[in-house]
Motif scaffolding. Structure first.
Motif, short mmCIF file in Angstrom:
data_model
loop_
_atom_site.label_atom_id
_atom_site.label_comp_id
_atom_site.label_asym_id
_atom_site.label_seq_id
_atom_site.Cartn_x
_atom_site.Cartn_y
_atom_site.Cartn_z
N GLU A 1 -1.94 6.03 2.85
CA GLU A 1 -2.84 5.23 2.82
C GLU A 1 -3.00 4.61 4.62
O GLU A 1 -4.06 4.25 5.01
N GLU B 1 0.29 -4.83 3.93
CA GLU B 1 -0.82 -5.40 5.04
C GLU B 1 -0.22 -7.12 4.81
O GLU B 1 -0.46 -7.73 3.87
N VAL C 1 -1.09 -3.34 9.42
CA VAL C 1 -0.72 -2.72 8.19
C VAL C 1 0.79 -2.22 8.80
O VAL C 1 0.92 -1.55 9.92
N LYS D 1 0.81 -1.29 0.07
CA LYS D 1 0.04 -0.03 -0.11
C LYS D 1 0.98 1.42 0.11
O LYS D 1 1.97 1.30 0.66
N ASP E 1 1.29 -4.84 -6.76
CA ASP E 1 0.20 -4.95 -5.70
C ASP E 1 0.28 -5.84 -4.52
O ASP E 1 0.06 -5.56 -3.49
#
Length: 614
Positions: free
Chosen positions: A480, A498, A580, A476, A600
């Motif tokens: 965020e 994460e 996270v 991420k 990703d």
């Protein structure tokens, strides 16, 4: 300067939010009371861009910022959640002797007030200048209104001290303010006119004293109140504490203050004032030389604010010699900066010296001179000491005194009397320090050799470093992350993961520089120079190490892919915490390029980041 980033870095390197017991600021430095000073990284703090120095003294961890300290303090306040009652009553691990504790309380009580005291003093200096030049009449309404603004904090000082001392000692600051206010309450003050010098309380004689502008009565009364408050909390039921604690404090402390604490405090103040004035009258030159020469070193150790109550008590009695004497040190420091500015041919150093002159001349803030010039070029400290000794001696010889509290500067000159005597003494201090700098120089061979060696050792070609992923999971963007310290890049640039499994491996070859006792965060410095922070979860420090285990300790050498920490993803989530994990390069500014290699998802030991150093 990015104050938010600097505040985040300072917060991290003092040991994080959980290590901060309390923090206040004075004119130039953040004053932390930490639960454990050993958790703070002094060296890393001193290397931060925006931090001039770090001083540990009298139980305080002092981070010297300079004139921008208030902006950094605001960012720390907004980023750090400090529960005043909890943090002030939690036992600290610091071992502080009684003398250090006294200085800590004095310093912590006056630090929040220094700006207001100095501002009011400068207003009084401005009024003195306007009336001396006949621009403003002392009979005008304008003068009366501005004089009220300049006098207020000094007259109502017991109230302000009641608030700050109570805060420092972990008691209710508003009750402390009420206790201070009773010393100035109109009906009590009226007794001085009606009853004369004495009244009674339940038949006990009470000596009536004017407590306006006093210091020591409030210190004694609020210290006893703080002790009483702790005792009462142990015996009074929580549901009754809201009104019982303030009521009993007022019933017990106020009469005791009127009967004993107040008169004793006034007696102590008068005795100290008499002793200082005796020394000044009998050995003014020697006293001035000692204070003028030594003040710089007291400032470096951060204990100079311990003199504030004595200065204020002297001012309440009509005049203070201490400010006039220590001003010599301030003008000697300004003289050093002026000498370096004229002497050096280095453009960066000339700019540094020039930038420190204005804060010193206009506001008396000279920490940038001390930490930016004097400590870098040790000869400067000698020149400052010599200038301070001679200037302080001249001030003591000529009998200069301050009439109002203000930081020594050219703008505060009108508050001193005799004016000409003070100006002569300060010019001598300035001229001696500046002259020595110009004639003898400020760099020694060792400093020059170190600077040359540093230049020779600086890399001239680009150098790449690859950071492997310490976790497997979903990648991420850092913005965020549900934590402003990380999402704002205050700690540096990076990414967040994460995790799909609770196993952390080393992203670099290097040395473990920090492992939090709760194992939720680890810092590693790579062999190539990158400083990597891995912070597992958000606010997981509150778990106190539960669901975490470590395979390494601080100081261990690690290799890429080596097992570091295990954590239970499921149980941490069940406890209500996010898992996270930000991976931060805390020294991002050392790199000209920061390349995010992520997709990703990522597997542990895969390439995550690439850094390019110049």
């Amino acid at each position: 300067m990015n104050y938010k980033k600097l505040a985040g870095e300072i917060n991290y390197f003092v040991g994080g939010e959980e290590n901060i017991k309390n923090v206040v600021h004075c004119a130039t430095r953040l004053r932390f009371n930490l639960h454990d000073n050993k958790k703070a990284d002094k060296e890393k703090l001193e290397n931060l861009d925006g931090v001039l120095s770090v001083v540990v003294n009298s139980g305080q961890f002092q981070v010297v910022i300079g004139s921008h300290v208030s902006e950094v303090f605001k960012e720390i306040q907004s980023a750090v959640n400090i529960d005043g009652d909890k943090n002030n009553t939690t036992p600290s691990k610091q071992k502080v002797n009684i003398i250090e504790k006294v200085f800590e309380v004095i310093s912590g009580s006056f630090s929040p007030l220094l700006g207001a005291l100095a501002g009011a003093g400068m207003l009084r200096a401005l009024l003195a200048l306007l009336t001396m030049t006949d621009i403003l009449s002392t009979d005008s309404g304008t003068y009366t209104i501005l004089l009220a603004a300049g006098n207020a904090i000094f007259y109502f000082l017991p109230i302000f001290l009641g608030i700050t001392i109570s805060t420092k000692l972990g008691a209710n600051p508003y009750v402390g303010g009420m206790i201070g206010a009773t010393l100035l309450e109109p009906n009590f003050i009226g007794l001085l006119q009606v009853r004369g010098d004495i009244t009674d309380f339940l038949g006990i004689p009470v000596v009536l004293v004017n407590y306006a502008s006093s210091v020591f009565p409030a210190f004694i009364a609020i210290t006893i109140y703080a002790l009483l408050n702790r005792c009462l909390k142990k015996i009074i039921h929580k549901d009754l504490q809201m009104f019982m604690l303030p009521m009993l404090a007022l019933i017990i402390i106020v009469p005791l203050t009127m009967i004993a604490f107040g008169p004793v405090g006034i007696y102590i103040a008068n005795s100290i004032g008499t002793f200082i004035n005796f020394l000044y009258a009998e050995t003014g030159v020697l006293t001035g030389a000692i204070l003028g020469g030594g003040w710089t070193f007291l400032t470096l150790f951060g204990i100079h604010t311990g003199f504030t109550p004595f200065i204020l008590e002297n001012l309440a009695s009509g005049g203070d010699p201490i400010l006039a004497l220590v001003s010599a040190a301030v003008f000697a420091q300004i003289g050093l900066a002026f000498g370096v500015f004229l002497k050096t041919e280095d453009k960066k150093l000339k700019a540094l010296a020039g930038s420190t002159l204005m804060p010193g001349l206009l506001s008396g803030i000279t920490e940038p001179i001390l930490y930016g010039l004097a400590l870098r070029y040790k000869r400067g400290l000698i020149y400052i000491a010599i200038g301070g000794v001679i200037g302080g001696g001249v001030s003591g010889l000529l009998g200069a005194v301050a009439t109002v509290y203000a930081f020594p500067s050219i703008l505060s000159v009108p508050i001193y009397s005799p004016l000409i005597s003070y100006v002569i003494a300060m010019f001598v201090a300035f001229a001696v320090s500046a002259g020595l700098t110009l004639v003898l120089g400020f760099e020694d061979k060792k400093t020059i050799a170190m600077d040359e060696k540093k230049l020779e050792s600086e890399p001239s070609s680009e150098k790449n470093e690859t950071i492997l992923s310490p976790l497997s999971g979903l990648v991420k963007p850092l913005n965020e992350v549900n934590d402003s310290v990380f999402s704002s890049n205050a700690m540096g640039r990076g990414v967040a993961i994460e995790p799909t499994e609770g196993r952390v491996t080393s992203p670099v070859n290097g040395v473990v520089t920090m492992v939090f006792p709760t194992y939720h965060a680890i810092g590693i410095q790579s062999d190539e120079g990158a400083e990597v922070l891995i912070h597992i979860g958000i606010n997981t420090v509150s778990l106190q190490g539960e669901h975490f285990s470590s395979a390494i300790k601080q100081g261990d050498r690690v290799t890429q892919g080596q097992h570091l920490i295990d954590f239970d993803v499921k149980k941490i989530k069940e406890a209500g915490y996010e898992v996270v994990t930000p991976i931060i390069i805390t020294n991002t500014d050392n790199y000209i390029e920061f390349i995010d290699l992520k997709s990703d998802t990522v597997q542990a030991k895969e390439e995550l980041l690439r850094l390019v150093a110049n």
